[in-house]
Design a protein around this motif. Structure first.
Motif, short mmCIF file in Angstrom:
data_model
loop_
_atom_site.label_atom_id
_atom_site.label_comp_id
_atom_site.label_asym_id
_atom_site.label_seq_id
_atom_site.Cartn_x
_atom_site.Cartn_y
_atom_site.Cartn_z
N ARG A 127 17.35 -77.24 2.87
CA ARG A 127 16.29 -77.68 3.75
C ARG A 127 16.78 -78.79 4.65
O ARG A 127 17.58 -79.63 4.23
CB ARG A 127 15.14 -78.19 2.85
CG ARG A 127 13.93 -78.71 3.56
CD ARG A 127 13.04 -77.60 4.07
NE ARG A 127 11.92 -78.20 4.78
CZ ARG A 127 10.84 -78.69 4.23
NH1 ARG A 127 10.69 -78.64 2.91
NH2 ARG A 127 9.88 -79.24 4.96
N GLN A 137 22.12 -70.62 4.22
CA GLN A 137 21.12 -70.77 5.27
C GLN A 137 20.54 -72.18 5.27
O GLN A 137 20.30 -72.76 4.21
CB GLN A 137 20.00 -69.75 5.05
CG GLN A 137 19.09 -69.59 6.26
CD GLN A 137 17.97 -68.61 5.98
OE1 GLN A 137 18.18 -67.57 5.35
NE2 GLN A 137 16.76 -68.93 6.43
N VAL A 138 20.36 -72.71 6.47
CA VAL A 138 19.74 -74.01 6.63
C VAL A 138 18.38 -73.77 7.26
O VAL A 138 18.27 -73.01 8.21
CB VAL A 138 20.61 -74.91 7.53
CG1 VAL A 138 19.94 -76.24 7.80
CG2 VAL A 138 21.98 -75.12 6.90
N THR A 139 17.34 -74.37 6.69
CA THR A 139 16.00 -74.08 7.18
C THR A 139 15.18 -75.36 7.32
O THR A 139 15.30 -76.26 6.49
CB THR A 139 15.28 -73.08 6.24
OG1 THR A 139 13.91 -72.98 6.64
CG2 THR A 139 15.32 -73.56 4.79
N ASP A 140 14.36 -75.42 8.36
CA ASP A 140 13.51 -76.61 8.52
C ASP A 140 12.09 -76.36 8.01
O ASP A 140 11.21 -77.21 8.19
CB ASP A 140 13.52 -77.10 9.97
CG ASP A 140 12.99 -76.04 10.92
OD1 ASP A 140 12.55 -74.97 10.45
OD2 ASP A 140 13.02 -76.29 12.14
N ALA A 141 11.88 -75.22 7.36
CA ALA A 141 10.55 -74.92 6.78
C ALA A 141 10.64 -74.97 5.26
O ALA A 141 11.69 -74.69 4.69
CB ALA A 141 10.09 -73.54 7.23
N LEU A 155 20.62 -72.14 -0.03
CA LEU A 155 19.62 -72.50 0.98
C LEU A 155 19.49 -74.01 0.99
O LEU A 155 19.37 -74.62 -0.08
CB LEU A 155 18.26 -71.92 0.60
CG LEU A 155 17.79 -70.74 1.44
CD1 LEU A 155 18.26 -69.47 0.79
CD2 LEU A 155 16.30 -70.78 1.57
N PHE A 175 10.56 -73.83 1.51
CA PHE A 175 10.87 -72.51 0.96
C PHE A 175 10.56 -72.46 -0.54
O PHE A 175 10.52 -73.49 -1.20
CB PHE A 175 12.33 -72.12 1.23
CG PHE A 175 13.36 -72.98 0.54
CD1 PHE A 175 13.81 -72.65 -0.73
CD2 PHE A 175 13.87 -74.12 1.15
CE1 PHE A 175 14.75 -73.44 -1.37
CE2 PHE A 175 14.82 -74.92 0.51
CZ PHE A 175 15.26 -74.58 -0.75
N GLU A 207 12.98 -66.59 -2.81
CA GLU A 207 14.25 -66.39 -2.11
C GLU A 207 15.27 -65.66 -2.99
O GLU A 207 15.98 -64.77 -2.53
CB GLU A 207 14.83 -67.74 -1.69
CG GLU A 207 13.98 -68.52 -0.69
CD GLU A 207 13.92 -67.85 0.67
OE1 GLU A 207 14.84 -67.06 0.98
OE2 GLU A 207 12.97 -68.10 1.42
N GLU A 242 26.77 -75.03 8.12
CA GLU A 242 26.90 -73.65 7.67
C GLU A 242 28.37 -73.34 7.33
O GLU A 242 28.66 -72.66 6.35
CB GLU A 242 26.40 -72.67 8.75
CG GLU A 242 24.89 -72.70 8.96
CD GLU A 242 24.40 -73.82 9.89
OE1 GLU A 242 25.23 -74.70 10.26
OE2 GLU A 242 23.21 -73.81 10.25
#
Lengths: 144, 99, 144, 99
Positions: free
Chosen positions: C86, C4-8, C84, C10, C15, C62
């Motif tokens: 960021r 998963q790629v996330t801009d928030a 994960l 973590f 997780e 991804e």
């Protein structure tokens, strides 16, 4: 640095978090955290669930764990090291050991973490006794 | 001369004792301690420590030392003696799961 | 497996915990969890604090992360893998990447985890731009 | 023949564009795509992908492909260009802390 032997179940993530909080001086210094968690496996599905009892040599255990961490810190450029090892009676899926290493860079973090994990197999005085359907027995060491 | 002798794990169980205090004039090294404390031949792969440090059997001992005897250590991750069966199972699980 | 790629921001421990809870079938199967967390370091003490912006190639990122995990699972005997990463703007001490690998034994867990971490340096399309006292610049790749 | 061309990171910045659509009859491979889309020589260490997969510059392209150009990747853990200074600092910290 912290090494601890405990006879109560522990949550590795909570331990890492609280150690990190107790060491605010690490903030911004480390780019890499390498972690190993050893967990009690089931022997097999269903009925053949095993329990494990871990005996150790109080005093020598802590001494050897500390020596291992210091050795790792002398050999690789790491910032900090946390080791928790469970003793007493364990149920399947419970953590046995946690090794966490903080370093500026990934290579020393991985190398030092693995070094400490391997030392648990060779020099730290822990002995496992497992209970299976066929009774209890001492776990034999791995071939080197 | 007084030496505290401790036994752990399968060694402790086989001997039926966890600790003895040896009043042992003339005891020179770890090998002597084992002989006097147990009266038995040394089992294969026996390990020893003096004052909480790994030691060889020729390590000299002195009054007040704590000498311990134990089998090879088995800390860290679990290792079952039924390793082969386990490995096969793990592989099967691996293939079955939608990794 | 999950990438998963996330801009928030973590929390790596939360997780891992929640992934593990979502996969109860792992219980009792794994004896080893190897984890790597990459964290944004400060350039230096005091004023010279840096911020970092991570750009990526949505879709390809991804795909490459999944390919890397599948590759690791083909090469080593592992049970599961969580990655994960960021993106966007990061502050010092924030996690950049989490790689967690579950396996029956420690060696494949360590090896697979490290393999995925190294792939992030060579094939997954992330680019870092850092801001220091002297302005902004793209981070140069490490020499191989 | 229509090819979507995307630019990332420093390549995007230098060209001042993130995406162009090439109506490019006669374009055979990735190298041609770069030349037509930018009109510039290829920078050193430029990387390319076709349809989200790493690709060489001799990789043939077809109608509808998405071709991307970008610099070497820098994911994972932080790496600063001031690496040497950093290493010295980390070592100092290591020695100063009561590990």
């Amino acid at each position: 640095m912290k090494v601890q032997v405990t006879d109560a179940p522990f949550d590795p993530w909570r331990e890492i978090e609280s150690y990190r909080r107790e060491h605010p001086e690490l903030a911004g210094k480390y780019g890499a955290t390498a972690i190993f968690v050893g967990t009690l496996r089931e022997l097999s599905h269903g009925a053949q669930v095993s329990t494990m009892t871990l005996e150790h040599y109080p005093g020598m255990t802590e001494r050897e764990l500390e020596a291992t961490c210091r050795e790792a810190a002398g050999r690789w450029d790491i910032l900090d090291c946390l080791v928790l090892h469970r003793v007493g009676k364990l149920a399947p899926d419970e953590p046995i050991v946690l090794v966490a290493v903080w370093a500026a860079h990934r290579a020393p973090a991985f190398d030092a973490c693995r070094h400490v994990v391997e030392a648990l197999k060779s020099r730290v005085p822990f002995w496992k006794r497992e209970r299976t359907a066929s009774g209890e027995r001492w776990v034999e060491p791995e071939s080197p | 001369m007084s030496i505290t002798v401790r036994f752990f794990a399968s060694v402790r169980e086989r001997l039926g004792k966890a600790e003895v205090v040896l009043n042992a004039a003339g005891v020179r090294d770890v090998a002597d301690v084992w002989a006097r404390a147990t009266g038995e031949p040394r089992p294969a792969r026996l390990l020893a420590a003096v004052n909480l440090e790994h030691a060889g059997f020729d390590r000299p001992v002195r009054d007040g030392d704590e000498v311990a005897f134990f089998p090879p250590v088995t800390g860290g991750q679990t290792t079952f003696t039924t390793e082969n069966t386990e490995d096969t199972e793990a592989k099967e699980d691996n293939e079955k799961r939608p990794l």
